[in-house]
Design an enzyme around this catalytic site. Structure first.
Site, PDB file in Angstrom:
ATOM      1  CB  THR A 172     -21.710 -16.351 -28.279  1.00 53.87           C
ATOM      2  OG1 THR A 172     -21.387 -16.364 -29.767  1.00 53.87           O
ATOM      3  CG2 THR A 172     -22.358 -15.294 -27.963  1.00 53.87           C
ATOM      4  CG  ASN A 220     -22.702 -20.709 -27.610  1.00 54.32           C
ATOM      5  OD1 ASN A 220     -22.262 -19.789 -26.693  1.00 54.32           O
ATOM      6  ND2 ASN A 220     -22.554 -20.750 -29.004  1.00 54.32           N
ATOM      7  CE  LYS A 245     -25.227 -14.770 -31.679  1.00 53.47           C
ATOM      8  NZ  LYS A 245     -23.871 -15.428 -32.028  1.00 53.47           N
ATOM      9  CB  ALA A 246     -30.508 -14.504 -24.322  1.00 55.08           C
ATOM     10  NE  ARG A 247     -25.093 -18.301 -28.391  1.00 51.04           N
ATOM     11  CZ  ARG A 247     -25.946 -18.532 -29.285  1.00 51.04           C
ATOM     12  NH1 ARG A 247     -27.134 -18.741 -28.721  1.00 51.04           N
ATOM     13  NH2 ARG A 247     -25.919 -18.470 -30.654  1.00 51.04           N
TER      14      ARG A 247
END
Length: 551
Positions: free
Chosen positions: A73, A94, A158-160
């Protein structure tokens, strides 16, 4: 006569230029987490709404490849928006290992810029800042070109995903399952904008607490069986339809928010948040191009828990198809029509099938519990390098070798790393292992070193890198599946360009993912991001920029 020739030459040049160099008012960048090409193509006949519009009305590239070894991601989203591989943008995975603490940590961790309105103990230990992103994004280039007038907003579960898509100069918002609302970090702002406060006040995630995730279509429209061997049970969702969204709680809380995030309904919540951002930020309302990036994460949760052939994954995509139609309609309205909008849709990675399903078909497939190899590896190194304290830490396909003996130079570090690589390469399920000392000099006989090289960033990557054999899935559990290998099922994803200036069609030539950001930059009349390795895809540009092939 000479004057007439010059006039004619100038006229020919003007005719050859685009009919209008006026860029679109809004760019919509969509990422669908874990949408591999094989998954999209087998689902395509059932798609009727947003995804179908984009495929039929845009420039559809089914075969686009991430060229580095660990598609996941964070690095996938970073590559999408920078046009660079991890060896340039620095987002290798990640998580990366903190060598001082000998443990993995989120790649976008920045304790100096914690997440807002999240309990402090968590806010300083999660992804929250773009500081580790070492390359310029297309959004950063847009902001720089327009002297900060363009707005760049990214949202995701998701923050990532949100953080790299926002870049260093945009705004990122993501769903936090602990508090059940969309948040951001102090890198971006010290206080939520009014539109986000209003959206969170609606408490939309909590409204799903009493709902169930049911099938969108009749059961006969789904292939295979509902409950399949090796499916998981994420956040008390269960293994069969209908899936309760209460997380086994009596009132809304972190586990029910996690259940929502793992369901297809997470797509709908994200679209509502994106619509709030469009209205609140006034995206697309003037002649300065704005960028809205939206990354759908629920698909990845269904993939990991149930597998890409599951009913859950099928239903997630059918529901995503409808959610995308709503998002695209909102973007068109904000931009003042299709002629003022550019859309890009892609994915951060693909994904492997549940390995047992491959094995049942006679494929040499298995689960590979790589962490279980670390203690035997450490023992091997202690035996070979007596009296040397060596600690092995694994993060995905990166092995970090730590210890006082290595740090003090009491032993030849390169010899230790090479010994570790040699031992790993002999283990079942491992196709290749290489010490960082030899990564850029060893002969690349099977073409596996090139992806490892593109994914290597000094100081962040491991001391030894390895690649598992095809159809071998890294997994510490006996359920679900994973991704992150340099094989087509993980690397190959679709890319679609649509809207202003795009020539619709299906393009079967393989495209490197580093071409996405440069192509979007060209559609927006921008220079390419500074570290971009790719180039604009000339085949997708309509004759004259006044034309449109909108979805």
């Amino acid at each position: 006569m000479r004057s007439m020739v010059r006039t004619l030459a100038l006229a020919l040049v003007l005719v050859s230029l685009p009919a209008s160099a006026k860029p679109p008012r809004l760019a919509l960048f969509i990422s669908v987490d874990a949408l591999g090409t094989d998954l999209l193509l087998r689902t395509r006949p059932k798609l009727k709404s947003g995804l179908r519009q984009l495929i039929d009305g845009g420039a559809f590239h089914p075969y686009c490849r991430y060229e580095y070894a660990s598609p996941r991601t964070a690095p996938g989203h970073a590559t999408l928006v920078t046009g660079a591989n991890p060896w340039r943008h620095g987002v290798i995975d990640n998580q990366v290992v903190d060598r001082t603490k000998a443990k993995p940590q989120p790649v976008f961790l920045d304790a100096a810029h914690p997440a807002l309105e999240v309990p402090l103990a968590q806010a300083t230990t999660i992804d929250a800042s773009p500081l580790p992103l070492m390359a310029e994004t297309v959004g950063d280039r847009l902001r720089d070109t327009t002297a900060g007038r363009a707005k760049v907003v990214a949202l995701s579960g998701k923050a990532r995903a949100a953080i790299p898509m926002a870049g260093r100069l945009g705004q990122a918002y993501w769903f936090d399952e602990t508090v059940g609302k969309f948040v951001t970090g102090t890198w971006y702002t010290k206080e939520f904008p009014e539109w986000l406060k209003s959206f969170n006040a609606r408490n939309l995630p909590a409204s799903y607490f009493t709902e169930q995730w049911t099938l969108l279509l009749p059961r006969t429209e789904y292939t295979g069986e509902d409950e399949r061997p090796f499916e998981g049970d994420d956040a008390n969702l269960g293994r069969t339809f209908p899936h309760p969204l209460n997380g086994g709680l009596q009132a809304p809380g972190p586990r029910s928010y996690s259940a929502l995030a793992g369901s297809a309904f997470s797509n709908d919540v994200l679209v509502q948040a994106a619509k709030a951002a469009i209205a609140g930020e006034g995206l697309g309302k003037d002649e300065v191009t704005d960028l809205l990036a939206v990354s759908f994460s629920g698909t990845d949760r269904s993939f990991h828990t149930y597998g890409p052939h599951s009913w859950e994954m099928q239903d997630t995509l059918y529901r995503l198809d409808r959610a995308l139609a709503e998002l695209i309609t909102a973007a068109e309205r904000a931009a003042g029509g299709r002629a003022n909008l550019v859309i890009v849709l892609s994915a951060d990675h693909g994904g492997a099938a549940v390995p047992e399903s491959w094995a049942a078909q006679g494929v040499d497939a298995r689960r590979l519990n790589a962490p279980a190899l670390m203690e035997p590896l450490a023992q091997e190194l202690r035996t070979r390098f007596a009296l040397t304290e060596i600690t092995t830490v694994l993060e995905e396909q990166n092995v970090y070798l730590l210890g006082k003996g290595l740090e003090a130079g009491k032993v030849d570090g390169a010899a230790v790393r090479r010994a570790a690589a040699e031992w790993l390469a002999r283990q079942p399920g491992i196709a290749l292992a290489v010490a960082r000392d030899d990564l850029f000099t060893a002969p690349d006989m099977a073409g596996m070193l090139a992806p490892l090289r593109r994914g290597y960033y000094p100081g962040r990557s491991g001391d030894v890198l390895f690649v598992q054999k095809p159809f071998h899935v890294l997994s510490t559990q006996q359920i679900g599946t994973n991704h992150g290998a340099p094989y087509s099922y993980d690397q190959v994803v679709p890319v679609i360009f649509a809207g202003k200036g795009v020539r619709a069609g299906t393009y079967m030539n393989e495209m490197p993912m580093t071409d996405v950001a440069p192509t979007l930059a060209a559609l927006l009349e921008l220079g390419m991001p500074a570290s971009a390795e790719g180039k604009p895809r000339t085949e997708i540009f309509a004759t004259g920029r006044g034309g449109s092939a909108a979805p």
